[in-house]
Motif scaffolding. Sequence first.
Motif, PDB file in Angstrom:
ATOM      1  N   VAL A  56       2.995 -27.094 -12.417  1.00  0.00           N
ATOM      2  CA  VAL A  56       4.095 -26.162 -12.686  1.00  0.00           C
ATOM      3  C   VAL A  56       5.193 -26.950 -13.398  1.00  0.00           C
ATOM      4  O   VAL A  56       5.683 -27.947 -12.870  1.00  0.00           O
ATOM      5  CB  VAL A  56       4.654 -25.570 -11.368  1.00  0.00           C
ATOM      6  CG1 VAL A  56       5.820 -24.637 -11.659  1.00  0.00           C
ATOM      7  CG2 VAL A  56       3.563 -24.864 -10.577  1.00  0.00           C
ATOM      8  N   GLU A  57       5.539 -26.526 -14.604  1.00  0.00           N
ATOM      9  CA  GLU A  57       6.557 -27.258 -15.374  1.00  0.00           C
ATOM     10  C   GLU A  57       7.672 -26.316 -15.788  1.00  0.00           C
ATOM     11  O   GLU A  57       7.400 -25.191 -16.200  1.00  0.00           O
ATOM     12  CB  GLU A  57       5.946 -27.808 -16.680  1.00  0.00           C
ATOM     13  CG  GLU A  57       4.930 -28.885 -16.466  1.00  0.00           C
ATOM     14  CD  GLU A  57       4.021 -29.043 -17.699  1.00  0.00           C
ATOM     15  OE1 GLU A  57       4.384 -28.562 -18.797  1.00  0.00           O
ATOM     16  OE2 GLU A  57       2.944 -29.635 -17.519  1.00  0.00           O
ATOM     17  N   GLU A  58       8.910 -26.810 -15.707  1.00  0.00           N
ATOM     18  CA  GLU A  58      10.027 -26.003 -16.202  1.00  0.00           C
ATOM     19  C   GLU A  58      10.070 -26.097 -17.718  1.00  0.00           C
ATOM     20  O   GLU A  58       9.904 -27.186 -18.285  1.00  0.00           O
ATOM     21  CB  GLU A  58      11.342 -26.510 -15.610  1.00  0.00           C
ATOM     22  CG  GLU A  58      11.401 -26.276 -14.118  1.00  0.00           C
ATOM     23  CD  GLU A  58      12.754 -26.617 -13.520  1.00  0.00           C
ATOM     24  OE1 GLU A  58      12.932 -27.771 -13.099  1.00  0.00           O
ATOM     25  OE2 GLU A  58      13.616 -25.713 -13.495  1.00  0.00           O
ATOM     26  N   THR A  59      10.280 -24.969 -18.369  1.00  0.00           N
ATOM     27  CA  THR A  59      10.423 -24.960 -19.829  1.00  0.00           C
ATOM     28  C   THR A  59      11.777 -24.330 -20.160  1.00  0.00           C
ATOM     29  O   THR A  59      12.469 -23.845 -19.250  1.00  0.00           O
ATOM     30  CB  THR A  59       9.316 -24.109 -20.491  1.00  0.00           C
ATOM     31  OG1 THR A  59       9.483 -22.742 -20.043  1.00  0.00           O
ATOM     32  CG2 THR A  59       7.928 -24.585 -20.115  1.00  0.00           C
ATOM     33  N   ALA A  60      12.113 -24.293 -21.433  1.00  0.00           N
ATOM     34  CA  ALA A  60      13.404 -23.706 -21.812  1.00  0.00           C
ATOM     35  C   ALA A  60      13.441 -22.228 -21.455  1.00  0.00           C
ATOM     36  O   ALA A  60      14.488 -21.682 -21.107  1.00  0.00           O
ATOM     37  CB  ALA A  60      13.618 -23.886 -23.310  1.00  0.00           C
ATOM     38  N   ALA A  61      12.277 -21.554 -21.499  1.00  0.00           N
ATOM     39  CA  ALA A  61      12.261 -20.097 -21.293  1.00  0.00           C
ATOM     40  C   ALA A  61      11.805 -19.686 -19.898  1.00  0.00           C
ATOM     41  O   ALA A  61      11.884 -18.509 -19.551  1.00  0.00           O
ATOM     42  CB  ALA A  61      11.349 -19.455 -22.336  1.00  0.00           C
ATOM     43  N   GLY A  62      11.312 -20.616 -19.098  1.00  0.00           N
ATOM     44  CA  GLY A  62      10.817 -20.220 -17.771  1.00  0.00           C
ATOM     45  C   GLY A  62       9.977 -21.295 -17.121  1.00  0.00           C
ATOM     46  O   GLY A  62      10.354 -22.466 -17.107  1.00  0.00           O
ATOM     47  N   LEU A  63       8.835 -20.903 -16.587  1.00  0.00           N
ATOM     48  CA  LEU A  63       7.943 -21.856 -15.917  1.00  0.00           C
ATOM     49  C   LEU A  63       6.564 -21.776 -16.547  1.00  0.00           C
ATOM     50  O   LEU A  63       6.014 -20.685 -16.704  1.00  0.00           O
ATOM     51  CB  LEU A  63       7.825 -21.518 -14.420  1.00  0.00           C
ATOM     52  CG  LEU A  63       9.058 -21.695 -13.545  1.00  0.00           C
ATOM     53  CD1 LEU A  63       8.734 -21.307 -12.100  1.00  0.00           C
ATOM     54  CD2 LEU A  63       9.554 -23.138 -13.596  1.00  0.00           C
ATOM     55  N   ARG A  64       5.990 -22.939 -16.886  1.00  0.00           N
ATOM     56  CA  ARG A  64       4.630 -22.989 -17.428  1.00  0.00           C
ATOM     57  C   ARG A  64       3.697 -23.439 -16.306  1.00  0.00           C
ATOM     58  O   ARG A  64       3.985 -24.398 -15.586  1.00  0.00           O
ATOM     59  CB  ARG A  64       4.595 -23.979 -18.594  1.00  0.00           C
ATOM     60  CG  ARG A  64       3.203 -24.134 -19.141  1.00  0.00           C
ATOM     61  CD  ARG A  64       3.137 -25.180 -20.244  1.00  0.00           C
ATOM     62  NE  ARG A  64       1.734 -25.482 -20.474  1.00  0.00           N
ATOM     63  CZ  ARG A  64       1.273 -26.670 -20.809  1.00  0.00           C
ATOM     64  NH1 ARG A  64       2.085 -27.700 -20.962  1.00  0.00           N
ATOM     65  NH2 ARG A  64      -0.019 -26.840 -20.982  1.00  0.00           N
ATOM     66  N   VAL A  65       2.603 -22.720 -16.177  1.00  0.00           N
ATOM     67  CA  VAL A  65       1.657 -23.010 -15.087  1.00  0.00           C
ATOM     68  C   VAL A  65       0.264 -23.187 -15.673  1.00  0.00           C
ATOM     69  O   VAL A  65      -0.199 -22.356 -16.453  1.00  0.00           O
ATOM     70  CB  VAL A  65       1.637 -21.846 -14.069  1.00  0.00           C
ATOM     71  CG1 VAL A  65       0.696 -22.154 -12.915  1.00  0.00           C
ATOM     72  CG2 VAL A  65       3.039 -21.571 -13.549  1.00  0.00           C
ATOM     73  N   HIS A  66      -0.381 -24.291 -15.322  1.00  0.00           N
ATOM     74  CA  HIS A  66      -1.771 -24.471 -15.733  1.00  0.00           C
ATOM     75  C   HIS A  66      -2.501 -25.323 -14.703  1.00  0.00           C
ATOM     76  O   HIS A  66      -1.877 -26.036 -13.914  1.00  0.00           O
ATOM     77  CB  HIS A  66      -1.865 -25.077 -17.139  1.00  0.00           C
ATOM     78  CG  HIS A  66      -1.196 -26.411 -17.273  1.00  0.00           C
ATOM     79  ND1 HIS A  66      -1.866 -27.588 -17.255  1.00  0.00           N
ATOM     80  CD2 HIS A  66       0.116 -26.733 -17.399  1.00  0.00           C
ATOM     81  CE1 HIS A  66      -1.017 -28.602 -17.377  1.00  0.00           C
ATOM     82  NE2 HIS A  66       0.198 -28.095 -17.455  1.00  0.00           N
ATOM     83  N   ARG A  67      -3.785 -25.223 -14.754  1.00  0.00           N
ATOM     84  CA  ARG A  67      -4.589 -25.946 -13.783  1.00  0.00           C
ATOM     85  C   ARG A  67      -4.753 -27.387 -14.244  1.00  0.00           C
ATOM     86  O   ARG A  67      -5.013 -27.638 -15.406  1.00  0.00           O
ATOM     87  CB  ARG A  67      -5.944 -25.270 -13.736  1.00  0.00           C
ATOM     88  CG  ARG A  67      -6.639 -25.654 -12.506  1.00  0.00           C
ATOM     89  CD  ARG A  67      -7.027 -24.596 -11.597  1.00  0.00           C
ATOM     90  NE  ARG A  67      -8.465 -24.634 -11.598  1.00  0.00           N
ATOM     91  CZ  ARG A  67      -9.226 -23.611 -11.434  1.00  0.00           C
ATOM     92  NH1 ARG A  67      -8.720 -22.442 -11.220  1.00  0.00           N
ATOM     93  NH2 ARG A  67     -10.506 -23.750 -11.459  1.00  0.00           N
TER      94      ARG A  67
END
Length: 421
Positions: free
Chosen positions: A276-287
């Motif tokens: 789970v990573e914070e991005t400028a627009a929200g949260l990016r989630v990947h396995r």
Amino acid sequence: MDQIRVRGGAALQGSIPIAGAKNACLALMPATLLTDEPLTLTNAPRLSDISTMGALLGSLGAEVAGLQEGRVLALSSHALTGSRADYDIVRKMRASVLVLGPLIARLGHAEVSLPGGCAIGARPVDLHRMAMERLGAEIELRDGYLHARAPRGLRGAVIDFPIVSVGATENALMAAVLARGTTVLKNAAREPEIVDLARCLRGMGAQIDGEGSPEIVIEGVDRLGGSTHRVVADRIELGTYMLAPAITGGDVECLGGRLELVAAFAEKLGAAGVAVEETAAGLRVHRRDGPLRAVDVETAPFPGFPTDLQAQMMALLSTASGVSVLEERIFENRFMHAPELARMGAQIEVHGGTATVTGVERLRGAPVMATDLRASVSLILAALAAEGETVVSRVYHLDRGYERVEEKLGACGADIERISE
Ligand code: UD1
């Protein structure tokens, strides 16, 4: 009745916009009852629960505009004509009880039906009642209704909640802002929806300190004015959509998501092997590389792991390698999704408030039935990862809390459609 058909297997890729929080909006809307000036809520979700609250407020004489269009709700209670929350509405939606505090504060009386049982347990309203009594209301239970009166007005008090209740904290907060003197809420709920309500009330002229902590101090004022308030992002919708790439092995950005809304949940995802990573627009989630791993989860009031994400997490853990133990500490009967997930091949044993999930390599599509709001979306998540076709029936539960679910998931590559009958 509508059904949703999902053909599983696609790894979801793309972005999903997160709506305003249903539960915040359901507490913010009754705040209109506290003032004769207009209250405007922006970023409101378009959901059947929001329409239900609109209908309830309308039945009290409030004007509610914007329900059809969504997003901006214009509320006005300049001429209230009623003080009774009818059984027919309250039994459909427990959050109706949130008109109790504002009505007593504004009119000095209210009649609110007891909600009765619901799918996830008994869910009493004794703490709402206790809070109103501490503030000086006299309350009698007659004909299934709480009849509340405060002939001399409400006065500030110390209210010490024996257990944390989101709804009772909201009701107490809304009543206390117009009470005479100082109110202290101890062991108050700390959920972001409480913080959002306090901010809105402050915008209307209330004097509130300490929201987000276990002690909230309210200095009563004579009157509140109008305001415009933006509804906070829905952390439960956020958490649900974070699970979509997690369970399918995809990569999705949840737009408008913020880590502090879902910190305990994100930590468990991390332990299960999901980034789970914070991005400028929200949260990016990947396995991350490798299979999902089992984790143990215990639900708790905020900032703990939310009970409203327990069913969805169970869907994820059904496909993780190893044995996960989920403990439900908030509601007594909140594992009704377990036998439905089992129809899809999940291995789950339930004993009281504990579910033991042994991960399986693959879930398989099946006809399943939604039992409540969060259970229904857990079945959709499971279906996204399952082999073959799943048909979820009774999706009216889903429409209470998730707007355009098939569009949002479909835009990320899910094979999902609504079958309307
Ligand atoms: C809110 C949320 C719901 C979420 C729940 C817990 C809304 C509209 N709903 O529900 O989605 O699952 O918080 O995070 O915001 N209790 C009593 N007596 C009372 C009130 C509550 O014993 O008078 C108990 C409940 O049965 C439950 C616990 O307290 O075991 C917590 O419930 P509460 O926080 O009040 O939930 P709601 O506000 O109803």
